[in-house]
Design a protein around this motif. Structure first.
Motif: not given
Length: 974
Positions: A107, A149, A211, A274, A276, A278-280, A282, A299, A332, A374
């Motif tokens: 990543h 990550k 994750e 993902t 955003k 550095r987020s998990n 979705r 989660y 998305q 990213t």
């Protein structure tokens, strides 16, 4: 007002028919025009990369703007997309027939794993130029890598998971030492932790994903060709660096949870979205034989991270036996399927293909597709061409899909910045709620749309849903602009009518008591709303009519209070004999005009409370305006009730210190009527100076005379300086009172004597008391025995006057002796004066020939001069010049006049024909007048020495140089 509303409802029916006719010819109901002024760019915008590879492209990976591709047999090309003009090429240095099978990039874009078809694996770090073989990995064909990550960095991968073609899952870690790079093996360890199997045995590990959830819980997703496994477990805090062995050890004795599908592509691929950096992730999409398994990631679930799963079958033109999908990418709201000659985008909301892009044969067959998480860019390549897709405004039509799925909240969320689309969603939601008999929700939505007002209102009227109609009108009213006054007035009036009808229905039903109270509270909130205040105020007459027509006096009073129409509120309470409530309203709002208007009524029923309220108002009330109410009240009330009027008047006089004559006159009348004891004290406290007395003396005198208050009358006579009348009246009451009056004219002895004679006559003739008459003589020094004797009758013996006559004779003797002494003193004074005059006539002063004038310093004897006792000598003209500017204006004028007269007497006569005798007489008179004039001038000019007298003292603050001549004097010194 009701008839107006009926007419309006009829107009609604007529308007609705017009709307239907409009709709029939295609006129839109929305206030927006659905027109696109320019062609909208597609969601997935393709761009061909200007790149001609020297050899065919075997594999391509991209992450964090770092792109790596395998070219030919032995070359790795690295490109930093931030600096595309600076590519970096690395040779593998293989001499055998080994070729690149797959590549994996972490990543961060720092760690590149290169799997070879010879079951070997190479490692290349972004900061170095040389690849290193991972010796511990030899003998395994790598199919997938699960990057860490959470612990990975640019020099260390942290614990990672590696899947092989034989179904084994290994845990490994790669590290680059900072001292001497690759001085040791980069692979720290490589150990097996699990083996994935299908019904036929071990199966290749197609994908791995790691994750982290809540409270240190980790979720590991692994896929084979037909199965999707989940490993769930906790890693103790602080032991994350030790890897994931403990999670897999939990499933050593039993299979983990998995999903299996019968069809088989020969491989599978899973993609994650993902939102955003550095987020998990979705959501996920797993491409397998039966279609695409799509769902979200939750989660918070204890055993499975997968949620809301559903399978979208492949489009009908995809036959997995002929043109099976090669790769999948998830965004998305879409997942993209890569086929050998095209790309298809399928909406995850409804499974419909929304985009298809066909590639020309000249580019060759498509080989792989990957997304950079990213920057959300999608890369596709053939053996000789690379393409890139930009995702632009992916959510532009999502609202329409959610709307068709009746998920209106989500639909509104995705079109909140597009009012024309939001209007369509709201209209659809309103219609949906109406069809499902959720009328209140429907009304709220309709109020936010641009649909015709009349059509919607008629719709609720026909459905007999007054409550929903009210909700619609309220919402519509809240959305109106301040400039839309006509619409505001109409809606406000209509709502008032509907509220009153509804309250009337509920009030008669005891079972609906709670609903009635709730509706009443809403109505009051509506009436008191700040937004409606101006409209209600401007149309308050109509609202009053509506309230009156429904007989709702309670809300009439409430509305009047809101409108600050306190006059109506107080009048209502007075009409219903609620005098305490009326007074409370007055006291609460402290309106002076209302006090003046309603006090005459209220004081008749609650006098004490009214007076208390007046007193609490203090100086804000003008007591003169309350006198009519008090006069009305005092004329019909008892003495005890009049005390309340007196209490307020005393408050005004003593506390507020009122000086208005009307107030003091009225207090006097009340005292004269009911409190004669307080009358005299009030008069005495007011004083005897007519200029400082605030009541009318003549009115007070007449009032006291009418009620027989003689003491008060005597006091008023004294104030008016009518001492004879005061003494005459006082003799009717008390001789001592008369005596006190007789001494008042201190400056007029004749009047005092006259007054005392009145007292003496009264004592002698009326009371026939000789002793008292003699006492009068001792009380007044102006009276003599001879003044009193005429009042006595003839038969009175001299014994009664013996002492008085003797005293009188002694006084005369003393007076004669005093006169003799004064005459002797006067004779001596006259003698001394004559001696002083004679001495002054003989007094003289000597002047030497060399003496000079004190002012001009010239010889003194050259001109007329003055000699003062102090020794200073001045010429006449010098003294005149020094004295004249300092004389008062009237003396200056007199001096000038005398000088003119003196000059006139000095001129010789022009007549030569007068008789001699007449001329002599005239000359003699002229000489006498001249001497007198000179004496008068001397009295003014030579009254005192100019240097030693008061003139010098008065001039001490004058500057030496005249301010007006200062500049001139300054120039003379230059």
């Amino acid at each position: 007002m009701a008839s107006i509303l009926d007419e309006y409802e009829d107009s609604l029916h007529r308007s609705a028919s017009v709307q239907q006719s409009r709709a029939s010819v295609g006129i839109p109901h929305s206030g927006y025009v659905n027109a696109r002024l320019e062609k909208e760019t597609p969601i997935f915008n393709k761009q061909r990369i200007d790149f001609a590879p020297p050899e065919k492209i075997n594999s391509l990976v991209v992450s964090s703007n770092q792109l790596c591709m395998s070219l030919g047999k032995d070359t790795i090309l690295r490109i930093d997309l931030g600096k595309p003009d600076e590519p970096n090429q690395v040779e593998l240095g293989r001499k055998d027939e080994a070729r690149v099978y797959k590549m994996f990039l972490d990543h961060t874009g720092s760690h590149l794993l290169i799997a070879l078809n010879t079951s070997e694996c190479l490692y290349l770090n972004r900061s170095v130029q040389k690849v290193r073989a991972l010796s511990r990995w030899k003998g395994h064909l790598i199919e997938s890598v699960g990057w860490n990550k959470f612990l990975g960095s640019e020099t260390n991968t942290g614990p990672i998971l590696v899947g092989t073609s034989q179904g084994q899952i290994y845990e490994a870690e790669i590290s680059v030492s900072e001292g001497s790079l690759f001085s040791t093996n980069p692979d720290q360890y490589f150990r097996q932790v699990y083996t994935l199997e299908e019904e036929s045995g071990p199966a290749p590990v197609c994908c791995l994903e790691i994750e982290r959830g809540l409270e240190g819980k980790f979720f590991i997703i692994a896929t084979t060709r037909k199965r999707l496994f989940q490993f769930v477990g906790k890693v103790p805090e602080g032991t994350e660096q030790q890897g994931f062995s403990s999670i897999f050890a939990m499933h050593a004795d039993h299979l983990p949870s998995f999903r299996e599908f019968p069809a088989n592509l020969g491989f599978s691929e899973i993609a994650f979205y993902t939102p955003k950096l550095r987020s998990n992730p979705r959501s996920f999409a797993w491409m397998m034989g039966n279609g695409v398994l799509y769902g979200t990631l939750d989660y918070s679930r204890p055993d499975s991270i997968l949620s809301d799963e559903r399978v979208w079958v492949y489009p009908s033109d995809i036959d997995i036996t002929v043109n099976k999908p090669i790769s999948i990418v998830l965004t998305q709201f879409h997942f993209l399927l890569l086929l050998p000659d095209r790309v298809k985008a399928v909406c995850t909301l409804n499974g419909q293909v929304v985009f298809q892009d066909l590639f020309l044969e000249k580019f060759g067959l498509l080989t792989s597709m990957i997304k950079d998480p990213t920057v959300q860019q999608i890369w596709i390549h053939t053996e000789k061409v690379v393409f890139r897709y930009h995702v632009q405004r992916e959510s532009r039509d999502v609202w329409k899909m959610y709307m068709n799925m009746n998920k209106f909240d989500l639909a509104k969320e995705y079109c909140k910045d597009r009012p024309e689309c939001l209007d369509i969603v709201l209209a659809k939601e309103a219609e949906h709620c109406f069809q499902n008999k959720r009328y209140l929700d429907s009304a709220k939505c309709y109020a936010l749309t641009q649909n015709y007002f009349e059509e919607i209102a008629l719709k609720f009227i026909e459905a007999k849903q007054e409550e929903a109609l009210m909700e619609f009108l309220i919402k519509k009213l809240s959305n109106l602009k301040p400039s839309e006054k006509t619409q505001t007035t109409l809606l406000t009036t209509w709502l008032t009518e509907l509220y009153l009808n509804w309250l009337g229905i509920l009030e008669g039903d005891p079972s609906q008591r709670n609903l009635y109270l709730d509706t009443r509270e809403k109505f009051r909130t509506f009436l008191s709303s700040p937004k409606n205040k101006d409209c209600l105020f401007n149309n308050r007459a109509s609202i009053y009519e509506l309230l009156a027509s429904h007989g709702d006096t309670e809300h009439m009073v409430y509305f009047a209070v809101i409108m600050q129409d306190y006059e109506r509120v107080v009048a209502h309470h007075c009409q219903h004999d609620e005098y305490d409530e009326a007074l409370n309203v007055l006291s609460r709002h402290r309106d002076e005009k209302l006090f003046y208007k309603f006090s005459p009524v209220l004081i008749q029923h609650i006098p004490k409370k009214v007076v208390d309220a007046w007193i609490s108002m203090g100086s804000r009330l003008d007591a003169r305006n309350l006198i009519p109410a008090l006069v009305n009240y005092s004329q019909s009330a008892s003495t005890q009730q009049i005390n309340e009027a007196i209490r307020y008047m005393e408050f005004c006089v003593y506390q507020l210190e009122e000086t208005q004559q009307a107030i003091h006159n009225y207090l006097l009348s009340l005292y004269a009527l009911c409190r004669p004891d307080s009358l005299l004290s009030y008069l005495e406290q007011a004083g005897t100076n007519p200029n400082r007395i605030h009541y009318d003396l003549k009115y007070a005198l007449r009032l006291c005379a009418e009620h027989g208050h003689h003491h008060a009358c005597v006091h008023i006579y004294k104030v008016m300086e009518l001492y004879e009348e005061a003494v005459d009246l006082a003799l009717q009451v008390d001789v001592d009172l008369a005596k006190s009056c007789a001494d008042l004219p201190e400056d007029d002895e004749e009047l005092r004597k006259k007054l005392w004679l009145k007292i003496a006559r009264h004592v002698v003739q009326e009371e026939k008391d000789v002793k008292k008459a003699m006492a009068c003589l001792s009380s007044c020094a102006l009276l003599k025995i001879e003044d009193v004797l005429p009042f006595f009758p003839d038969f009175v013996t001299i014994d009664h006057f013996k002492e008085a006559i003797c005293n009188s004779l002694e006084d005369y003797n003393k007076h004669i002796e005093e006169l003799k002494r004064e005459m002797e003193e006067a004779t001596q004074s006259a003698k001394r004066i004559r001696e002083d005059i004679q001495e002054m006539r003989n007094k003289y002063g000597s002047v030497e020939p060399q003496e000079k004038c004190a002012a001009c310093d010239f010889p003194l004897l050259n001109r007329p001069f003055y000699l003062f006792l102090c020794g200073h000598m001045f010429h006449y003209d010098c003294l005149l010049q020094a004295v004249f500017p300092n004389l008062p204006a009237y003396k200056q004028a007199k001096l000038e006049d005398l000088q003119k007269k003196l000059a006139a007497t000095s001129q010789p006569s022009k007549s030569h024909h007068r008789p001699k005798d007449a001329d002599t007489i005239s000359l003699g008179k002229g000489q006498q007048s001249r001497e007198q004039i000179k004496a008068d001038i001397d009295d003014i000019v030579a009254a005192e020495c100019v240097y030693c007298g008061e003139l010098m003292i008065r001039s001490i603050d004058k500057p030496f140089i005249d301010p007006q001549k200062y500049e001139e004097e300054m120039q003379s010194w230059l």
